[in-house]
Write a protein that holds these residues in place. Sequence first.
Motif, PDB file in Angstrom:
ATOM      1  N   SER A  81       0.834  -1.214   0.000  1.00 37.14           N
ATOM      2  CA  SER A  81       0.000   0.000   0.000  1.00 37.14           C
ATOM      3  C   SER A  81       0.864   1.257   0.000  1.00 37.14           C
ATOM      4  O   SER A  81       0.515   2.251  -0.636  1.00 37.14           O
ATOM      5  CB  SER A  81      -0.930   0.026   1.209  1.00 37.14           C
ATOM      6  OG  SER A  81      -1.859  -1.025   1.117  1.00 37.14           O
ATOM      7  N   GLN A 140      -7.104   0.420  -0.887  1.00 35.56           N
ATOM      8  CA  GLN A 140      -7.443  -0.719  -0.024  1.00 35.56           C
ATOM      9  C   GLN A 140      -8.561  -0.329   0.950  1.00 35.56           C
ATOM     10  O   GLN A 140      -9.483  -1.105   1.175  1.00 35.56           O
ATOM     11  CB  GLN A 140      -6.184  -1.140   0.751  1.00 35.56           C
ATOM     12  CG  GLN A 140      -6.380  -2.370   1.602  1.00 35.56           C
ATOM     13  CD  GLN A 140      -5.063  -2.907   2.148  1.00 35.56           C
ATOM     14  OE1 GLN A 140      -4.011  -2.270   2.055  1.00 35.56           O
ATOM     15  NE2 GLN A 140      -5.118  -4.086   2.716  1.00 35.56           N
ATOM     16  N   ASP A 150      -5.374  -1.806  -5.142  1.00 32.84           N
ATOM     17  CA  ASP A 150      -4.783  -2.266  -3.889  1.00 32.84           C
ATOM     18  C   ASP A 150      -5.695  -3.308  -3.235  1.00 32.84           C
ATOM     19  O   ASP A 150      -6.693  -2.954  -2.601  1.00 32.84           O
ATOM     20  CB  ASP A 150      -4.545  -1.076  -2.957  1.00 32.84           C
ATOM     21  CG  ASP A 150      -3.547  -1.411  -1.853  1.00 32.84           C
ATOM     22  OD1 ASP A 150      -3.138  -2.583  -1.753  1.00 32.84           O
ATOM     23  OD2 ASP A 150      -3.184  -0.491  -1.084  1.00 32.84           O
ATOM     24  N   GLU A 151      -5.360  -4.570  -3.415  1.00 41.05           N
ATOM     25  CA  GLU A 151      -6.124  -5.707  -2.862  1.00 41.05           C
ATOM     26  C   GLU A 151      -7.636  -5.557  -3.105  1.00 41.05           C
ATOM     27  O   GLU A 151      -8.432  -5.581  -2.155  1.00 41.05           O
ATOM     28  CB  GLU A 151      -5.830  -5.865  -1.365  1.00 41.05           C
ATOM     29  CG  GLU A 151      -4.326  -5.970  -1.095  1.00 41.05           C
ATOM     30  CD  GLU A 151      -3.987  -6.837   0.088  1.00 41.05           C
ATOM     31  OE1 GLU A 151      -4.694  -7.836   0.317  1.00 41.05           O
ATOM     32  OE2 GLU A 151      -3.003  -6.536   0.773  1.00 41.05           O
TER      33      GLU A 151
HETATM   34 MG   LIG Z   1      -1.984  -2.765   2.102  1.00 36.17          MG
END
Ligand SMILES: [Mg+2]
Length: 303
Positions: free
Chosen positions: A41, A81, A157-158
Amino acid sequence: MLRVVQISKHFGQIKAVNQVSFEVKAGEIYGLLGPNGAGKSTTIRCLSGLTVPDEGECLINGYSIHSEPIKAKQHLGLVPQDLALYQDLSAHENLQFWGRAYGLSGQVLKERQATVLEQVGLDKRAKEPVKNFSGGMKRRLNFACGMIHQPKALLLDEPTVGVDPQSREHLLNAIESLKQQGTAVLYTTHYMQEAERLCDRVGIIDQGKIIAQGSVAELRKQMDEKDLITLEGQFDEADKTKVADFEVIECSPQQMRLMAVNASGHLSELLARFQPQQIHQASVQQANLESLFIKLTGRELRD
Ligand SMILES: [Mg+2]
Ligand SMILES: Nc1ncnc2c1ncn2[C@@H]1O[C@H](COP(=O)(O)OP(=O)(O)OP(=O)(O)O)[C@@H](O)[C@H]1O
């Protein structure tokens, strides 16, 4: 489209990102694969201009995010995220907000709102406030907001955490079609299977450093075609000598990890070298990104 050049970022004593470099070309999906706290991140935050790295540079379509942020951000989409949604607004209104923030208006904005709502399967729920949505629905909307303006470079991000398997498939297909259209995608994940399925190239990141980089096939080759054997039980240092003909990755009192070509074929012969009550469990894992991570760090991707 995306170029990260030797960036580092410290928080006090923690080196969150340590001399990280990589590139993502148009039409390519680059995966940053690493466990919690690896620095994924923070890397994305540096690339999107939310964090200024201590050293190094991030370029988007050739423009520095720090010295030419307006030009750089023109072609950049971010799916963070932590959800970036207004809970009291509807899905439609959230998309309107983000579309306007990215410079869209009028008919173009309307059409894009309709297109992305359909792409993430939320067209029938578009008028409801986001606070009524499930976690997975919010994730899908978060993704839609990041790509409303059809950016040439997209930072994800994820994006699939907490999303059910069907919605995950939906999202992965949407990302693949963005790639087909020429978008450069940076994708962070700690799911080895996602990285293997989606990414043209992968950087394995741990404790702020990229410890291996290449296509999935190239990374598998680094395992020399060897499988990973994990033995759980009771071990002492003397046990190492019993397996001297194997490559020993780890030997702790509860666990031993070894590498071998055609491990399944050797397993019964290997187990016979120990006392029967000594081994509680034995497993073999074929060469993959997870076993490479274990080989390089001695730890599992998910701690
Ligand atoms: Mg992260
Ligand atoms: N603003 C901050 N202040 C202090 N420490 C930070 C800050 N942001 C990140 N860190 C630390 O930097 C390291 C990397 O964090 P980062 O969020 O980049 O990891 P990550 O790979 O995204 O992890 P996860 O998979 O859990 O999201 C961690 O040790 C984290 O605690």
